[in-house]
Design a protein around this motif. Structure first.
Motif, PDB file in Angstrom:
ATOM      1  N   PRO A  33       0.419  -1.440  -0.198  1.00 49.63           N
ATOM      2  CA  PRO A  33       0.313   0.008  -0.061  1.00 49.63           C
ATOM      3  C   PRO A  33       1.305   1.341   0.066  1.00 49.63           C
ATOM      4  CG  PRO A  33      -0.107  -1.391   2.276  1.00 49.63           C
ATOM      5  CD  PRO A  33       0.534  -2.015   1.082  1.00 49.63           C
ATOM      6  N   ALA A  34       0.644   1.957  -0.640  1.00 49.61           N
ATOM      7  CA  ALA A  34       0.662   3.377  -0.732  1.00 49.61           C
ATOM      8  C   ALA A  34       0.703   4.506   0.494  1.00 49.61           C
ATOM      9  CB  ALA A  34       0.866   4.625  -1.729  1.00 49.61           C
ATOM     10  N   ILE A  35      -0.550   4.286   1.201  1.00 45.85           N
ATOM     11  CA  ILE A  35      -1.374   5.361   2.481  1.00 45.85           C
ATOM     12  C   ILE A  35      -2.051   4.379   2.233  1.00 45.85           C
ATOM     13  CG2 ILE A  35      -2.642   6.890   2.488  1.00 45.85           C
ATOM     14  CD1 ILE A  35      -2.233   8.626   0.567  1.00 45.85           C
ATOM     15  N   ALA A  36      -2.145   4.257   4.685  1.00 49.98           N
ATOM     16  CA  ALA A  36      -2.750   3.755   4.787  1.00 49.98           C
ATOM     17  C   ALA A  36      -3.253   3.792   6.585  1.00 49.98           C
ATOM     18  CB  ALA A  36      -2.124   1.928   5.245  1.00 49.98           C
ATOM     19  N   ALA A  37      -4.635   3.490   6.736  1.00 51.18           N
ATOM     20  CA  ALA A  37      -5.097   4.806   7.761  1.00 51.18           C
ATOM     21  C   ALA A  37      -5.653   3.389   8.476  1.00 51.18           C
ATOM     22  CB  ALA A  37      -6.390   4.980   6.946  1.00 51.18           C
ATOM     23  N   THR A  38      -5.612   3.114   9.794  1.00 52.54           N
ATOM     24  CA  THR A  38      -6.063   2.287  10.734  1.00 52.54           C
ATOM     25  C   THR A  38      -7.285   2.605  11.153  1.00 52.54           C
ATOM     26  OG1 THR A  38      -4.165   2.702  11.741  1.00 52.54           O
ATOM     27  CG2 THR A  38      -3.837   1.529  10.244  1.00 52.54           C
ATOM     28  N   GLY A  39      -7.854   1.966  13.008  1.00 49.64           N
ATOM     29  CA  GLY A  39      -9.019   1.015  12.971  1.00 49.64           C
ATOM     30  C   GLY A  39      -8.148   2.450  14.174  1.00 49.64           C
ATOM     31  N   HIS A  40      -7.501   2.692  14.628  1.00 50.54           N
ATOM     32  CA  HIS A  40      -6.497   3.009  15.902  1.00 50.54           C
ATOM     33  C   HIS A  40      -5.225   3.709  15.512  1.00 50.54           C
ATOM     34  CE1 HIS A  40     -10.021   1.170  18.188  1.00 50.54           C
ATOM     35  NE2 HIS A  40      -9.263   0.203  17.380  1.00 50.54           N
ATOM     36  N   GLY A  41      -5.317   5.255  15.770  1.00 49.86           N
ATOM     37  CA  GLY A  41      -4.052   5.611  15.401  1.00 49.86           C
ATOM     38  C   GLY A  41      -3.943   6.539  13.808  1.00 49.86           C
TER      39      GLY A  41
END
Length: 274
Positions: free
Chosen positions: A231-239
């Motif tokens: 992945p180039a960008i990741a967004a997670t459930g926490h953080g």
């Protein structure tokens, strides 16, 4: 569940970050949810903490205008902090909810989630975890199983990737066109069991939240699978969100050292792993 306020928050609560022009991450207390799409049509990914529906509705109007509602809600999984406002939002919006088939028992009133493990190695949030709700919710005819082929009907261009471990039907969402990953809790960028880290949102690559993860072997395989997507960008459930070299290196380190970094030294669900 939706009436039980959980007294936990972080410095980022109320923050909105536009990860891409059509992806807005909204932090509700300690968890992230996502508005994906634009004025022509959008989807809500996850549904925040219990008693956060009004907050989410207010944010919706700021982004999309008065009376706006999504085409659907897509869940990464049904834990209380990702489905806390779900029943109320479904009631207000009257839209379908999509989740992985293996998550449906928890969303149709058939099965409660396992109790959080307060005995797990970890910080204060782990110790508080027995107060977190685990009861099933019943969405009746509103809940639909995501297609097995990975397509997400209301989200063209996105795929669902089955990433179990934290929960049986946990999914992550990936858009190949720009390699954006919404990872849910398959991995996160904060040490979710440690209260200070949650409050300050100190960034570090971690496995799924320890006190609710029941299958560490599956969790490890899921992280490996996501790393392989590059992945180039990741967004997670926490953080907080992560991109570029930080993301590549962080995921590589997590995959290589998963047992030391992510898997707790002891706990109810750990013995199966070691």
């Amino acid at each position: 569940m939706e009436n039980q306020f959980i007294p936990a928050t972080s410095v980022n609560s109320g923050r909105v970050v536009s990860i891409k022009p059509d992806i807005h991450m909204f932090t509700v207390q300690i968890v992230n949810l996502f508005f994906v799409g634009d004025q022509q049509g959008w989807v809500l990914v996850d549904a925040g903490m219990p008693r956060s529906a009004d907050n989410i509705l207010k944010q919706t109007e700021q982004l999309f205008g008065e009376g706006a509602k999504p085409k659907a809600i897509v869940l990464t999984h049904g834990h209380f902090d990702h489905a806390g406002a779900l029943e109320e939002l479904v009631h207000r919006w009257d839209v379908p909810v999509y989740a992985h088939e293996m998550e449906l028992p928890y969303l149709t009133g058939k099965k409660d989630y396992p109790k959080p493990d307060a005995s797990v190695e970890g910080g204060l949030v782990a110790k508080m975890s027995p107060m977190f709700p685990t009861k099933a919710i019943d969405l009746g005819g509103k809940i639909k199983a995501l297609p097995a082929d990975g397509l997400i009907p209301p989200m063209p261009g996105w795929r669902s990737i089955h990433t179990p471990g934290h929960s049986p039907g946990h999914i992550s969402l990936f858009r190949a066109a720009d390699r954006v990953l919404l990872a849910g809790d398959a991995f996160i960028t904060v040490k979710q069991d440690a209260l200070y880290n949650v409050l300050t949102q100190k960034k570090e690559f971690q496995g799924p939240p320890r006190y609710l993860t029941t299958d560490w072997e599956a969790a490890k395989a899921s992280v490996r699978r996501l790393a392989e997507l590059q992945p180039a960008i990741a967004a997670t459930g926490h953080g907080t969100e992560t991109a570029g070299q930080e993301l590549t290196d962080g995921l590589a380190h997590l995959v290589a050292h998963f047992d030391e970094v992510a898997v707790p030294d002891y706990g109810r669900y750990v013995d199966d792993h070691h």
